[in-house]
Design a protein around this motif. Sequence first.
Motif, PDB file in Angstrom:
ATOM      1  N   VAL A 215       0.875  -1.173   0.000  1.00  0.00           N
ATOM      2  CA  VAL A 215       0.000   0.000   0.000  1.00  0.00           C
ATOM      3  C   VAL A 215       0.911   1.221   0.000  1.00  0.00           C
ATOM      4  O   VAL A 215       1.629   1.479   0.976  1.00  0.00           O
ATOM      5  N   CYS A 216       0.910   1.970  -1.116  1.00  0.00           N
ATOM      6  CA  CYS A 216       1.900   3.029  -1.329  1.00  0.00           C
ATOM      7  C   CYS A 216       1.244   4.404  -1.452  1.00  0.00           C
ATOM      8  O   CYS A 216       0.077   4.517  -1.836  1.00  0.00           O
ATOM      9  N   GLY A 217       2.026   5.419  -1.179  1.00  0.00           N
ATOM     10  CA  GLY A 217       1.568   6.787  -1.324  1.00  0.00           C
ATOM     11  C   GLY A 217       2.428   7.708  -0.492  1.00  0.00           C
ATOM     12  O   GLY A 217       3.150   7.271   0.411  1.00  0.00           O
ATOM     13  N   MET A 218       2.363   8.988  -0.778  1.00  0.00           N
ATOM     14  CA  MET A 218       3.191   9.950  -0.056  1.00  0.00           C
ATOM     15  C   MET A 218       2.779  10.044   1.405  1.00  0.00           C
ATOM     16  O   MET A 218       1.684   9.603   1.795  1.00  0.00           O
ATOM     17  N   GLY A 219       3.658  10.598   2.232  1.00  0.00           N
ATOM     18  CA  GLY A 219       3.377  10.749   3.656  1.00  0.00           C
ATOM     19  C   GLY A 219       2.141  11.586   3.900  1.00  0.00           C
ATOM     20  O   GLY A 219       1.977  12.647   3.298  1.00  0.00           O
ATOM     21  N   GLY A 220       1.275  11.112   4.813  1.00  0.00           N
ATOM     22  CA  GLY A 220       0.081  11.863   5.173  1.00  0.00           C
ATOM     23  C   GLY A 220      -1.093  11.642   4.267  1.00  0.00           C
ATOM     24  O   GLY A 220      -2.126  12.319   4.406  1.00  0.00           O
ATOM     25  N   ILE A 221      -0.997  10.681   3.337  1.00  0.00           N
ATOM     26  CA  ILE A 221      -2.096  10.482   2.378  1.00  0.00           C
ATOM     27  C   ILE A 221      -3.157   9.523   2.899  1.00  0.00           C
ATOM     28  O   ILE A 221      -4.229   9.389   2.300  1.00  0.00           O
TER      29      ILE A 221
END
Length: 972
Positions: free
Chosen positions: A163-169
């Motif tokens: 599960v990926c994505g930028m910080g705080g997403i």
Amino acid sequence: MELLGSILEAVKFLVAPICTYIDHCKKLEERMTDLKRELEDLNCRKRDIESTVEAQMGWQKEVKKEVEKWLEDVQRINDEIQMLEQKVQAVSCFSRLHLSKLVCQKLEETKKLCQCNFPEVPVIDKPSPAGVTLGTTALKGETTAKKEILNYLMDDKVGMIGVCGMGGIGKTTIMKHINNQLLEESKFDKVIWITVSRELNIVKLQKNIADAMKENLPELEDQVKWAAALTDILGKKKFVLILDDVWNWFSLVEVGIPEPTRDGSKLVLTSRSIDLCMNMGCKVVKVQPLSKEDSLNLFLDNSESSVLQDPPLEEIASHVVDECAGLPLAIVTIARSMKGVSDIREWRNALEELRKCVKSVKGTDIEVFERLKFSYDHLQDSKIQNCFLYCSLYPEDWKISRKELIEYWIDEGFIDELGTRQAMHDRGHTILNKLENNCLLERVDDGNSVKIHDVLRDMALYIKSKNGTRFMVKAGMQLRELPGQHEWEEGLEKVSLMCNSISEISPEISPKCQHLSTLLLKRNDFSMRIPESFFENMHELKVLDLSYTNVEYLPNTISNLENLTSLILVGCKKLRYVPSLAKLRALKKLDLHFTSIEEIPDGMEMLVNLRYLDLFSSRLKEIPIGILPRLSRLQFLVVSWQSRTLKIKGEEAAALMKLETFVGRFHELQDFNTYIKSIQGERPTSYKLFVGSQEKDLWSESFVKDVILCGCKIGGEDQILLPNDLRCIRISKCHDVRSLNEISFFRKATQLRVCDLIDCKGIECVLDLSVFPSSSSSLQNLENLLLSELDRLSMLVKAEAAALPTSVAPPGIFTHLKSLCIYKCPDMKKLFPFKLLQDLQNLEEIEVRSCGQMKEIIASEEERDSMGEGKDHTTTSFNFPKLRELELCDLPELKSICSTSRQMVCDSLEGIKVTKCPKLKRIPLYLVPDLVNGQPSPPLSLQRIEINSEEWDELEWDHPNAKTILRPFLQY
């Protein structure tokens, strides 16, 4: 000759039993004495085991069956010996032989029970649930990613999901919801949640997985053997392993994680890096930013709905939301920072600030930081901003104690000196609340701790580096060595190396950090000495924390840190020597709690600015006369009471006029009274005062304004003085009073909230109004009452000289009482006099345990008859409107809670626990009939009924369908 031999044989045959009979008869009393002595030893062991059980019991723990059986056998043998003792006292010559044999038999049984060996840990884990339910916030617009992840979890062909994505997403939030949903659906044997964070440590990860599985790894810390053990443990379960916030690639084989999909098990990683997840072989799910609509809804949920009522304001708010780029963390923090702002000019200014800071930078993380930095800037007060930045000195994902954090803020000067330490703590809690309300910190552990989101922690470190000053933070990174000399840059302001495994400091390292103000080295393995050279060039150092290290001696160079304001050495159990403090005139805090110092440091009388002094050391023998009065600014003072030789003079403590918190021990009543006289004025004081000679650890931080009296004379002519504003008192092993109002203080104890009476042999009742009728209003504000091991206690209130055991009490005695707990009071037969019920409307908890003669909780109708009120066969009800918990345990003679003609109305009841009450046949709980079908309805608040299956089957309820209605709440 044959005839003579036969006669001799016959005589021997007759004489042997006669001799045995005479021997038994002569030694009956002697054997009874031996039995009592052996029983006393057995009961001492029983108390030790019960104390161990009580200390180790907790959530998801239960007593081992062998230990429970042993405790039951000890109680049985006590009861049998008590009956036997009564028979021996009234024995006839004809029954001495029989009784003597019984005594011998019981003596052997008692010895056998005494010789039983149990493991050090008498409790075990209850059958563990599938996992731990996690606290979550509402999902907004992230349902697509959640659905995709759940589909892969149900797909037999997919074993690993990234599960990926930028910080705080919102990656962690989504997975917390999925974790809880998997627990509800029970499709997996085990759902394991592990927070990994930036610094991956294989051994720590292995241990965390084993702990989550409630399994023990081999004793020796061997990564290879642990991997084999974990593979075996996990291989027996169909599991979902969720590893949150992974930054580095690792080998499943090295950790001991079996290849997923083999048996339907799954591994889920959350990470900011897509490449990492792909290299790990994961099926990637990318969490997308929120849509404009979802972003606006989330923003409005966390700001003010009034924004919608002003079209120009709504438009600007919409643009502010656009600048958040669909990041939930940024949306929530910015919305919270604008909460309550209605001036459109402030909104326009906020929009301009956001646009300016985001457009001026490049790079995904930096753009996120700049958006979040808006909330930090909006704090405006630089001291509050510094309070927030300070949280970044802790390890990632660390639960930070509110109390500890506020103490640091005081040490750093972020909280102005407000006259009293209590006022400064109040200010600290206000700041924490503000940071929590602005979503810069998260409240955890029922509000006792806070956490900082990993992205916000990164932002805080980014802010410090951007401002030119620098923090060096390598906290919780499993360092084994101190950072090298080249890393100690001259511009460093604060250094945090807490929670590592640094075992020594090389003599070659002498940091030249002229501006270093804070050095946090706590929770490391430093042993023996710290090199003299280490502190040589830290002339501006103000806060030094070496807590929970193995250091035995401090270097003499500490004596030259003339700007030092706080020296914290808590839990340095091997520390024996502290060098001279004579030059440290700026020192405000010296904390030597749980060290092994044998004498106070040289030069301590020179510390005239000291506000906080903790000398709680088991080896400290004395505080030289004349030192304490020199420390006239002290607000907080703790001294050891564990050493009998450490005496505090009352006049020395009384000279500290600014003292707010005092934890100390007085051996002499005169010293105690001298100090009490000094604090009876208006000066604000919290205290924990101990007077007595008994060796017993009574340390607790639960209450302020707290006095402990242990093993001393408190009645008679030399009346003890107690503070007028006393809130909490514990009286232990004080045997010279029969009731509390024999002590003059209790006849005017209007501020008392908590009272514990423990092992006081003389106590017959709590209040004796037959001797002191004017003290009927005593304890009127009491909220918590504990009565434990009071052998002669037979009633709560005695109202007249010839009172019955449940004599009538005048109104207004326990009107504020919330909790009543009674343990091991063998003479107590009836708990509440009937007329006392009118005063118990605030009672929330009733707990009665191990009272061998307790027959009734509420006095029956017979008592009312004795008062001339007549007998009423009509079923009536009485109210306990706030009662939440009713616990009745180990009451072998308990026959009723109240008479058959009465019912208890408990609209707030949450839990009922009844165990080992074999004679109790009825629970008189009133069940409100449903208006539609007339069937009984349990209290809406009811959550559980804990009764074993046999006792449940025998219990009677007033309504024939009650068992059917209440069965869903039953917990065996």
